[in-house]
Design a protein around this motif. Structure first.
Motif, PDB file in Angstrom:
ATOM      1  N   TRP A   1       0.853  -1.210   0.000  1.00 22.29           N
ATOM      2  CA  TRP A   1       0.000   0.000   0.000  1.00 22.29           C
ATOM      3  C   TRP A   1       0.888   1.260   0.000  1.00 22.29           C
ATOM      4  CZ3 TRP A   1      -4.059   1.120   4.442  1.00 22.29           C
ATOM      5  CH2 TRP A   1      -4.790   2.269   4.125  1.00 22.29           C
ATOM      6  N   VAL A   2       1.858   1.278   0.897  1.00 20.51           N
ATOM      7  CA  VAL A   2       2.768   2.430   0.968  1.00 20.51           C
ATOM      8  C   VAL A   2       3.557   2.578  -0.337  1.00 20.51           C
ATOM      9  CG1 VAL A   2       4.829   3.332   2.121  1.00 20.51           C
ATOM     10  CG2 VAL A   2       2.956   2.377   3.479  1.00 20.51           C
ATOM     11  N   LEU A   3       4.047   1.460  -0.880  1.00 23.82           N
ATOM     12  CA  LEU A   3       4.838   1.494  -2.103  1.00 23.82           C
ATOM     13  C   LEU A   3       4.044   2.084  -3.266  1.00 23.82           C
ATOM     14  CD1 LEU A   3       7.478   0.670  -3.596  1.00 23.82           C
ATOM     15  CD2 LEU A   3       6.376  -1.532  -4.057  1.00 23.82           C
ATOM     16  N   PHE A   4       2.820   1.615  -3.479  1.00 22.03           N
ATOM     17  CA  PHE A   4       2.014   2.092  -4.598  1.00 22.03           C
ATOM     18  C   PHE A   4       1.515   3.525  -4.348  1.00 22.03           C
ATOM     19  CE2 PHE A   4       2.356  -2.033  -6.273  1.00 22.03           C
ATOM     20  CZ  PHE A   4       1.883  -2.008  -7.573  1.00 22.03           C
ATOM     21  N   SER A   5       1.315   3.886  -3.094  1.00 16.29           N
ATOM     22  CA  SER A   5       0.952   5.277  -2.790  1.00 16.29           C
ATOM     23  C   SER A   5       2.092   6.219  -3.154  1.00 16.29           C
ATOM     24  CB  SER A   5       0.594   5.418  -1.309  1.00 16.29           C
ATOM     25  OG  SER A   5      -0.555   4.652  -0.984  1.00 16.29           O
ATOM     26  N   GLN A   6       3.338   5.781  -2.892  1.00 14.86           N
ATOM     27  CA  GLN A   6       4.496   6.588  -3.243  1.00 14.86           C
ATOM     28  C   GLN A   6       4.637   6.752  -4.750  1.00 14.86           C
ATOM     29  OE1 GLN A   6       6.650   8.247  -1.119  1.00 14.86           O
ATOM     30  NE2 GLN A   6       5.127   7.685   0.425  1.00 14.86           N
ATOM     31  N   TRP A   7       4.110   5.770  -5.498  1.00 17.15           N
ATOM     32  CA  TRP A   7       4.178   5.837  -6.954  1.00 17.15           C
ATOM     33  C   TRP A   7       3.039   6.665  -7.550  1.00 17.15           C
ATOM     34  CZ3 TRP A   7       5.432  -0.047  -7.929  1.00 17.15           C
ATOM     35  CH2 TRP A   7       6.787  -0.261  -7.634  1.00 17.15           C
ATOM     36  N   GLY A   8       2.231   7.265  -6.694  1.00 22.80           N
ATOM     37  CA  GLY A   8       1.225   8.195  -7.174  1.00 22.80           C
ATOM     38  C   GLY A   8      -0.162   7.625  -7.361  1.00 22.80           C
ATOM     39  N   TYR A   9      -0.413   6.398  -6.954  1.00 24.76           N
ATOM     40  CA  TYR A   9      -1.749   5.818  -7.083  1.00 24.76           C
ATOM     41  C   TYR A   9      -2.638   6.270  -5.929  1.00 24.76           C
ATOM     42  CZ  TYR A   9      -0.065   2.689 -10.759  1.00 24.76           C
ATOM     43  OH  TYR A   9       0.448   2.185 -11.927  1.00 24.76           O
ATOM     44  N   ALA A  10      -3.943   6.321  -6.189  1.00 24.18           N
ATOM     45  CA  ALA A  10      -4.907   6.666  -5.146  1.00 24.18           C
ATOM     46  C   ALA A  10      -4.831   5.646  -4.016  1.00 24.18           C
ATOM     47  CB  ALA A  10      -6.317   6.710  -5.738  1.00 24.18           C
ATOM     48  N   TRP A  11      -5.178   6.096  -2.806  1.00 22.64           N
ATOM     49  CA  TRP A  11      -5.050   5.201  -1.647  1.00 22.64           C
ATOM     50  C   TRP A  11      -5.896   3.945  -1.807  1.00 22.64           C
ATOM     51  CZ3 TRP A  11      -9.057   3.479   1.312  1.00 22.64           C
ATOM     52  CH2 TRP A  11     -10.277   4.152   1.188  1.00 22.64           C
ATOM     53  N   SER A  12      -7.074   4.067  -2.428  1.00 18.35           N
ATOM     54  CA  SER A  12      -7.948   2.901  -2.582  1.00 18.35           C
ATOM     55  C   SER A  12      -7.335   1.874  -3.534  1.00 18.35           C
ATOM     56  CB  SER A  12      -9.320   3.342  -3.105  1.00 18.35           C
ATOM     57  OG  SER A  12      -9.193   4.039  -4.334  1.00 18.35           O
ATOM     58  N   ILE A  13      -6.716   2.362  -4.634  1.00 16.68           N
ATOM     59  CA  ILE A  13      -6.058   1.448  -5.577  1.00 16.68           C
ATOM     60  C   ILE A  13      -4.858   0.787  -4.900  1.00 16.68           C
ATOM     61  CG2 ILE A  13      -4.728   1.341  -7.717  1.00 16.68           C
ATOM     62  CD1 ILE A  13      -6.475   3.534  -8.850  1.00 16.68           C
ATOM     63  N   ALA A  14      -4.072   1.574  -4.180  1.00 15.02           N
ATOM     64  CA  ALA A  14      -2.890   1.034  -3.495  1.00 15.02           C
ATOM     65  C   ALA A  14      -3.282  -0.033  -2.470  1.00 15.02           C
ATOM     66  CB  ALA A  14      -2.129   2.168  -2.816  1.00 15.02           C
ATOM     67  N   LEU A  15      -4.384   0.203  -1.745  1.00 13.02           N
ATOM     68  CA  LEU A  15      -4.839  -0.777  -0.758  1.00 13.02           C
ATOM     69  C   LEU A  15      -5.300  -2.058  -1.449  1.00 13.02           C
ATOM     70  CD1 LEU A  15      -5.555  -1.641   2.084  1.00 13.02           C
ATOM     71  CD2 LEU A  15      -7.711  -0.388   1.892  1.00 13.02           C
ATOM     72  N   ALA A  16      -6.021  -1.922  -2.560  1.00 14.84           N
ATOM     73  CA  ALA A  16      -6.480  -3.106  -3.291  1.00 14.84           C
ATOM     74  C   ALA A  16      -5.298  -3.928  -3.788  1.00 14.84           C
ATOM     75  CB  ALA A  16      -7.364  -2.686  -4.471  1.00 14.84           C
ATOM     76  N   VAL A  17      -4.278  -3.257  -4.318  1.00 14.60           N
ATOM     77  CA  VAL A  17      -3.082  -3.968  -4.785  1.00 14.60           C
ATOM     78  C   VAL A  17      -2.382  -4.654  -3.607  1.00 14.60           C
ATOM     79  CG1 VAL A  17      -0.833  -3.713  -5.888  1.00 14.60           C
ATOM     80  CG2 VAL A  17      -2.790  -2.404  -6.737  1.00 14.60           C
ATOM     81  N   GLY A  18      -2.338  -3.984  -2.452  1.00  6.89           N
ATOM     82  CA  GLY A  18      -1.745  -4.592  -1.267  1.00  6.89           C
ATOM     83  C   GLY A  18      -2.450  -5.875  -0.863  1.00  6.89           C
TER      84      GLY A  18
END
Length: 621
Positions: free
Chosen positions: A102-119
């Motif tokens: 979640w933190v990694l994808f958030s740092q890459w500029g994705y929305a928090w909801s997308i980052a959480l789903a990927v996590g």
């Protein structure tokens, strides 16, 4: 029909060529299946993506059957004992991996909801590949293997709340303007894949009651209904009816679980645990084993066939980098958690490497997230490729584990070796079932023993029964010296691991040429290795019990107890001498079936054995 036969032929040809080749090269069957899928899909183009996906839905029942069989081998009390690892180790793995990604994808500029789903997607590992490989390599019963299984089971349970959470993360619906000028709402809805459900439209309390009722019904049916059903079909006298009932149990329970929105694999695992103490357990296991193996093989092939190489080649560095990043993140988290929960050495590495990939449930979550507008299409395609690639890399991680394991000696860093304050003339290395019986006999006869074992839990159990035993790795030279190797008369090697036993024999013989070494072996090749390493007496695990069973056969064929006992003794002495002679001809680099001097000598000794026994009991050959 023609299409089905074509698909079946392609899959079977790929299996019988790729899998034996991979196994003979030491790569394992799973990598063989995956590579077969790559060849018939992306490379040769013999199977389309639609055909592969439709087959994958059927092949997923291989995972369901595998968990049912695993459940059959688990006593309910053993499952209860796993509760701390299920909730603690498994729960922490899911939480920490989800947070890190979640933190990694958030740092890459994705929305928090997308980052959480990927996590959530990458928090899961491959139950199918990992359990199949652990079973193949005999690692399931190691501490690392059991911890791995606990986490996989917790992940399967966690899929249900993940599916419930994903719709809450949906992106805002944006109107889309089509090429003809019409306006439609965004999102990815699939109206052609509606699933049956008996809880749809019910209030939350109703869903809970129905779900508990179905699970309770499965448990009660396993306790009270399966036995009468087996007795009923037994009267028909048709062997295939047993197989039909076994398939009915697995498929029926899987279907029931899906009706209430639960994981079919989780439901059948629960049913397997309920039936673990049933007298029909072995019957169910033997009936389902061929189906499980075949369906799992097809499943692995479909995973390999779905790797989208055109997308990979468009941006190989980013996609491979993302795949390796996910594996690295999971590996670090798993390594730290393994240490926190008491795993050390080989077990810690096995735990970290085995679960570092994404899993087959990732495909399910990505597809569901796309349909519910949680993930954009381009990202979902990339994630599907990363999941497949990470699964493809998994057999290579197991090869890495084997390389590390071969160069590593476990030292039980979490527990310093005990200070040995009482020596004896007999050292027993390993206190499993084999070592326990040896120790009881020797101590009951009035001789002191020094018992060594690296498993703290086993040692503590022995101490509760008044047995003096010490924690430590018996293959460590310093621990052997402390145990009195210099003055001992007998060393009993009762270790489970043949490689460790062989290493210990070589070291003990080098240190004490006059020491009498008694070693446990699992098969003849191990016997020959131990004999060449310097063991004096080598005991095959099943040899003595098989001899006793053979003596009972002879007694019931008309021989007197004395004649049968004499035949048993003659066989024992002849076989012991034969093993010594064959050990001189046995070569590790040549299979026994291709070693002509070995074969000739074995046939000569077998003819000699028949002559000795027929003369012993006074029968004509």
């Amino acid at each position: 029909m023609d299409v089905f036969l074509y698909q079946a032929t392609i899959f079977l040809v790929a299996m019988v060529i790729a899998v034996p080749l991979a196994s003979r090269m030491g790569l394992g069957s799973v990598l063989g299946y995956l590579m077969a899928g790559v060849m018939i899909g992306p490379v040769l183009g013999l199977m389309g993506s639609d055909e592969t996906q439709s087959l994958q839905h059927v092949a997923e029942f291989g995972v369901v059957m595998m968990l049912f069989i695993i459940g059959l081998e688990l006593d309910p009390r053993a499952l209860w004992d796993m509760r701390h690892k299920l909730l603690g180790l498994g729960g922490l793995q899911i939480t920490l991996t989800t947070a890190a990604v979640w933190v990694l994808f958030s740092q890459w500029g994705y929305a928090w909801s997308i980052a959480l789903a990927v996590g959530l997607i990458f928090a899961l590992s491959s139950t199918a590949i990992v359990l199949q490989t652990l079973d193949e390599k005999g690692l399931m019963q190691t501490p690392g293997g059991r911890s791995t299984f606990s986490v996989l089971l917790m992940q399967d349970i966690a899929v249900i709340p993940m599916l419930a959470l994903l719709p809450l993360l949906a992106l805002p619906v944006v109107p889309e303007i089509a090429a003809d000028g019409s306006i439609s709402l965004g999102g990815h809805h699939d109206d052609h894949h509606a699933t049956l459900s008996i809880v749809e439209g019910l209030p939350s309390w109703g869903v809970t009651l129905v779900t508990i009722g179905v699970v309770g019904g499965v448990i009660l049916a396993g306790i009270y209904l399966v036995r009468p059903m087996f007795r009923f079909i037994d009267k028909a006298g048709l062997r295939e009816m047993y197989t039909a009932l076994a398939l009915l149990i697995v498929v029926g329970i899987g279907f029931l679980m899906m009706l209430v929105g639960l994981s079919a694999a989780l439901g059948t695992f629960l049913a397997g645990v309920v039936l673990a103490n049933s007298e029909f357990r072995h019957e169910l296991e033997s009936d389902l084993e061929p189906f499980k193996g075949l369906l799992l093989g097809i499943f692995f092939i479909t995973v390999g066939a779905q790797i989208d190489f055109p997308t990979l080649f468009q941006d190989p560095l980013n996609i491979l980098g993302l795949t390796l990043s996910v594996i690295a993140i999971k590996m670090v988290i798993l390594f730290i958690l393994g240490r926190a929960f008491g795993l050390r050495g080989r077990d810690q590495w096995l735990f970290a490497l085995a679960l570092a990939q994404a899993g087959e449930f990732g495909f399910v979550l990505i597809s569901f997230a796309l349909q519910t507008n949680v993930l954009p299409t381009d990202l979902s395609e990339t994630l599907l490729l990363v999941v497949a690639l990470s699964m493809l890399i998994t057999p290579l991680l197991f090869i890495l584990y084997e390389l590390l394991s071969a160069r590593m000696q476990d030292t039980d860093e979490d527990h310093e070796p005990d200070e040995i304050d009482e020596l004896g003339p007999v050292i027993i290395a390993g206190i499993g079932r084999f070592g326990q019986i040896v120790n009881r006999l020797v101590r009951a006869s009035g001789f002191k023993t020094v018992v060594l074992d690296r498993n703290l839990e086993t040692i503590e159990t022995m101490r509760r029964f008044g047995v003096r035993a010490y924690v430590g790795d018996p293959t460590r030279p310093d621990l052997l010296r402390a145990a009195g190797l210099k003055d001992a008369k007998v060393l009993v090697i009762a270790l489970d691991d043949p490689a460790s036993a062989l290493r210990l024999v070589k070291h003990a013989r080098k240190e004490r040429p006059d020491l009498h070494i008694i070693a446990r072996a699992t098969d003849r090749p191990t016997v020959f290795k131990l004999f060449q390493a310097g063991a004096n007496d080598i005991v095959r695990e099943m040899f003595d019990s098989s001899l006793r069973a053979g003596r009972y056969v002879l007694e019931n064929m008309g021989l007197t107890e004395y004649e049968a006992a004499m035949a048993e003794e003659a066989f024992y002495h002849h076989d012991r001498d034969a093993v010594r002679e064959l050990a001189l001809l046995w070569r590790e680099d040549i299979p026994g079936s291709q070693n002509k001097p070995y074969i000739d000598k074995a046939m000569e000794l077998e003819a000699e054995l028949q002559t000795v026994l027929t003369a012993q009991i006074g029968k004509d050959p």
